[in-house]
Design a protein around this motif. Structure first.
Motif, PDB file in Angstrom:
ATOM      1  N   GLU A 113       0.828  -1.203   0.000  1.00  0.00           N
ATOM      2  CA  GLU A 113       0.000   0.000   0.000  1.00  0.00           C
ATOM      3  C   GLU A 113       0.866   1.258   0.000  1.00  0.00           C
ATOM      4  O   GLU A 113       0.515   2.265  -0.610  1.00  0.00           O
ATOM      5  CB  GLU A 113      -0.915   0.027   1.231  1.00  0.00           C
ATOM      6  CG  GLU A 113      -1.900  -1.119   1.296  1.00  0.00           C
ATOM      7  CD  GLU A 113      -1.282  -2.370   1.893  1.00  0.00           C
ATOM      8  OE1 GLU A 113      -0.291  -2.257   2.646  1.00  0.00           O
ATOM      9  OE2 GLU A 113      -1.778  -3.469   1.586  1.00  0.00           O
ATOM     10  N   GLN A 200     -12.132  -6.229  11.587  1.00  0.00           N
ATOM     11  CA  GLN A 200     -11.057  -6.698  10.721  1.00  0.00           C
ATOM     12  C   GLN A 200     -11.545  -7.017   9.314  1.00  0.00           C
ATOM     13  O   GLN A 200     -10.795  -6.877   8.342  1.00  0.00           O
ATOM     14  CB  GLN A 200     -10.393  -7.936  11.332  1.00  0.00           C
ATOM     15  CG  GLN A 200      -9.090  -8.325  10.657  1.00  0.00           C
ATOM     16  CD  GLN A 200      -8.056  -7.212  10.711  1.00  0.00           C
ATOM     17  OE1 GLN A 200      -7.864  -6.593  11.757  1.00  0.00           O
ATOM     18  NE2 GLN A 200      -7.390  -6.952   9.592  1.00  0.00           N
ATOM     19  N   ARG A 203     -11.442  -3.976   7.188  1.00  0.00           N
ATOM     20  CA  ARG A 203     -10.030  -3.610   7.008  1.00  0.00           C
ATOM     21  C   ARG A 203      -9.377  -4.500   5.953  1.00  0.00           C
ATOM     22  O   ARG A 203      -8.594  -4.026   5.125  1.00  0.00           O
ATOM     23  CB  ARG A 203      -9.276  -3.714   8.329  1.00  0.00           C
ATOM     24  CG  ARG A 203      -9.700  -2.684   9.365  1.00  0.00           C
ATOM     25  CD  ARG A 203      -8.892  -2.827  10.651  1.00  0.00           C
ATOM     26  NE  ARG A 203      -9.385  -1.910  11.670  1.00  0.00           N
ATOM     27  CZ  ARG A 203      -9.031  -0.637  11.754  1.00  0.00           C
ATOM     28  NH1 ARG A 203      -8.160  -0.138  10.888  1.00  0.00           N
ATOM     29  NH2 ARG A 203      -9.524   0.140  12.699  1.00  0.00           N
ATOM     30  N   ASP A 204      -9.681  -5.799   5.994  1.00  0.00           N
ATOM     31  CA  ASP A 204      -9.112  -6.714   5.004  1.00  0.00           C
ATOM     32  C   ASP A 204      -9.603  -6.368   3.601  1.00  0.00           C
ATOM     33  O   ASP A 204      -8.822  -6.333   2.645  1.00  0.00           O
ATOM     34  CB  ASP A 204      -9.491  -8.156   5.336  1.00  0.00           C
ATOM     35  CG  ASP A 204      -8.781  -8.685   6.579  1.00  0.00           C
ATOM     36  OD1 ASP A 204      -7.779  -8.076   6.997  1.00  0.00           O
ATOM     37  OD2 ASP A 204      -9.240  -9.702   7.124  1.00  0.00           O
ATOM     38  N   THR A 206     -10.686  -3.557   2.389  1.00  0.00           N
ATOM     39  CA  THR A 206     -10.305  -2.233   1.878  1.00  0.00           C
ATOM     40  C   THR A 206      -8.808  -1.953   1.965  1.00  0.00           C
ATOM     41  O   THR A 206      -8.373  -0.847   1.639  1.00  0.00           O
ATOM     42  CB  THR A 206     -11.047  -1.140   2.673  1.00  0.00           C
ATOM     43  OG1 THR A 206     -10.676  -1.211   4.060  1.00  0.00           O
ATOM     44  CG2 THR A 206     -12.554  -1.301   2.546  1.00  0.00           C
ATOM     45  N   ARG A 207      -8.003  -2.929   2.335  1.00  0.00           N
ATOM     46  CA  ARG A 207      -6.576  -2.675   2.610  1.00  0.00           C
ATOM     47  C   ARG A 207      -5.872  -1.987   1.457  1.00  0.00           C
ATOM     48  O   ARG A 207      -5.180  -0.982   1.630  1.00  0.00           O
ATOM     49  CB  ARG A 207      -5.869  -3.986   2.952  1.00  0.00           C
ATOM     50  CG  ARG A 207      -4.389  -3.852   3.211  1.00  0.00           C
ATOM     51  CD  ARG A 207      -3.796  -5.181   3.663  1.00  0.00           C
ATOM     52  NE  ARG A 207      -4.093  -6.247   2.731  1.00  0.00           N
ATOM     53  CZ  ARG A 207      -3.392  -6.481   1.613  1.00  0.00           C
ATOM     54  NH1 ARG A 207      -2.364  -5.703   1.308  1.00  0.00           N
ATOM     55  NH2 ARG A 207      -3.710  -7.473   0.817  1.00  0.00           N
ATOM     56  N   PRO A 277       2.492  -7.853   0.951  1.00  0.00           N
ATOM     57  CA  PRO A 277       1.323  -7.011   1.094  1.00  0.00           C
ATOM     58  C   PRO A 277       1.006  -6.314  -0.224  1.00  0.00           C
ATOM     59  O   PRO A 277       1.888  -5.838  -0.928  1.00  0.00           O
ATOM     60  CB  PRO A 277       1.739  -5.999   2.167  1.00  0.00           C
ATOM     61  CG  PRO A 277       2.871  -6.639   2.898  1.00  0.00           C
ATOM     62  CD  PRO A 277       3.570  -7.484   1.888  1.00  0.00           C
TER      63      PRO A 277
END
Length: 281
Positions: A113, A200, A203-204, A206-207, A277
């Motif tokens: 990211e 979570q 969050r996962d 939209t990471r 990531p």
């Protein structure tokens, strides 16, 4: 030699340095170049004599121009890039008269990211696919040099045509990024009390939406056709599900989508030795 010391370029340089290679670095931004040098990614400036391979690590829209420049300068025996779109840069390089015999497109399926050399990692590519997109003009020596680069970075070389690559990344990278952004955009103007309930799961999902918007505008613009085609199919699925949810009783369209989603999720490869990531950018 690495031209462009952002996340991918600096990660390539760090991986090569870890493998014992000498690396020269250039970037149009002196500050970014200095950050990469400070991280031990290589020596600033062009090489004193031609090297085996020059890696063009710039956005898709700049690949062709930079490729022509470094070829004219004679910096290397072979050239590759790491852009996440292949067909458009190749067409531009052809129109500019670049030497396609010494060039092979490349795309390591890894990212993060965060951008810039400060986010770079020597192990970013470990265990990840590294797509190579040779053309009929590509020499065996150039393809061999690009394959050796991928292996030196710990990646797994995969050979596709430029069009095959672009259709594939539309499905596994570009449209998923847009869907993450669409989900995250729902939160932009939502009441703070609502956002505070997020766990979570959101969050996962939209990471990757935290990535640089300008970078992604360039990526999506360069792969607009394949991305739009996949988005049309997604939009049709969403329209069917929305219609089903408005019906007096939820019909099979909702369950069908959920089942297909679980099936698709189950087809993803298992965790690799060093998951990256934001992989697939």
């Amino acid at each position: 030699m690495v031209v462009g010391t952002g996340l991918l370029g600096t990660s390539v340089a760090l991986a090569l340095r870890s493998a014992g290679a000498d690396v020269w670095l250039t970037d149009r931004d002196d500050r970014v170049l200095a950050l990469a040098v400070d991280r031990g990614a290589g020596t600033p400036g062009p090489p004193p004599q031609p090297v085996d391979l020059c890696v063009v690590a710039v956005p898709p829209g700049a690949v062709a121009d930079v490729l022509c420049d470094v070829q004219l300068a004679g910096y290397a025996a072979a050239y590759t890039d790491v852009a996440s779109v292949k067909a458009v840069p190749l067409r531009a390089a052809t129109e500019l008269g670049c030497d396609l015999s010494t060039f092979v497109g490349g795309h390591p399926m890894a990212g993060a990211e965060r951008s810039g050399p400060q986010a770079a990692r020597a192990d970013l590519f470990t265990g990840r696919p590294w797509v190579l997109t040779p053309t009929p003009a590509t020499s065996p020596a150039a393809l061999g040099a690009a394959r050796a680069l991928a292996l030196a970075c710990g990646a797994e070389p995969v050979v596709l045509s430029p069009d095959e690559h672009d259709r594939a990344v539309a499905v596994v990278s570009h449209v998923p990024h847009l869907l993450a952004a669409l989900a995250a955009a729902r939160l932009a103007d939502a009441p703070a009390a609502l956002v505070a309930l997020a766990g979570q799961g959101v969050r996962d999902v939209t990471r990757v939406a935290a990535s640089d918007p300008d970078l992604w505008v360039g990526i999506l613009s360069a792969n607009a056709g394949p991305v739009a085609e996949v988005l049309d199919a997604v939009a049709a699925d969403l329209a069917r599900v929305a219609a089903a949810l408005r019906a007096p009783a939820v019909d099979d369209a909702v369950r069908d989508l959920l089942v297909r989603g679980r099936t698709g999720r189950g087809r993803l490869p298992g965790p690799r030795s060093q998951p990256a990531p934001g992989a697939g950018r």
